[in-house]
Write an enzyme that holds these catalytic residues in place. Sequence first.
Site, PDB file in Angstrom:
ATOM      1  N   HIS A 146       0.855  -1.189   0.000  1.00 39.59           N
ATOM      2  CA  HIS A 146       0.000   0.000   0.000  1.00 39.59           C
ATOM      3  C   HIS A 146       0.888   1.235   0.000  1.00 39.59           C
ATOM      4  CE1 HIS A 146       1.343  -0.186   4.110  1.00 39.59           C
ATOM      5  NE2 HIS A 146       1.054   1.108   4.191  1.00 39.59           N
TER       6      HIS A 146
ATOM      7  N   HIS B 206       5.539   6.824  -0.915  1.00 33.43           N
ATOM      8  CA  HIS B 206       6.340   5.639  -1.212  1.00 33.43           C
ATOM      9  C   HIS B 206       5.556   4.381  -0.856  1.00 33.43           C
ATOM     10  CE1 HIS B 206       6.964   6.130   3.095  1.00 33.43           C
ATOM     11  NE2 HIS B 206       7.285   4.838   3.138  1.00 33.43           N
TER      12      HIS B 206
END
Length: 176
Positions: free
Chosen positions: A42, A123
């Site tokens: 995720h 990120h």
Amino acid sequence: MNVKNLRLFFGLPLPHRQAEAIDRWRRELGLDGRPVARRNLHLTLAFLGSHPLERLAELQCLGEGIRGNAFEMKLDRLETGRHGLVCLGTGQAPEALLQLAGELQRLLRGAGYALDERAFWPHLTLARDCRNPPLPASPPDFRWRAERFVLFHSTSDAHGTLYRPLFHWPLVMPER
């Protein structure tokens, strides 16, 4: 749930196909650390830490109040961070992503949640505790349409860590 506190974060889930493609690419890197399970991949928008179960309704209302736009997420950089973190990053963060993360953080701080003071770093963590930086045979190039954001509950047991979605909210298609 028979727990008093929940470890929580808001994030962008990956479509199943993207998670599979990223997992295949990551395996080719031969990372020496602890890989994040494919099911847990995720992009974190805001990490909340541990909070009482009673605050879930407040977080649900907070999420419902956000009207973000859908956007294309592109992960095209391999990055490293503190403590052996290896991640996929973006060369150009979409404006809608930055607005979503900023609005979430503003509302969470306004509701009294203590958040990391560092600037938002979009990120996707691939692995932790890596000792040797990887050298990919091919550069990363992963894209998906972010159409929702999620409040996740992180649990750990003898089988590992699992990020369970608790609530999700749509991101709308921008008008042209």
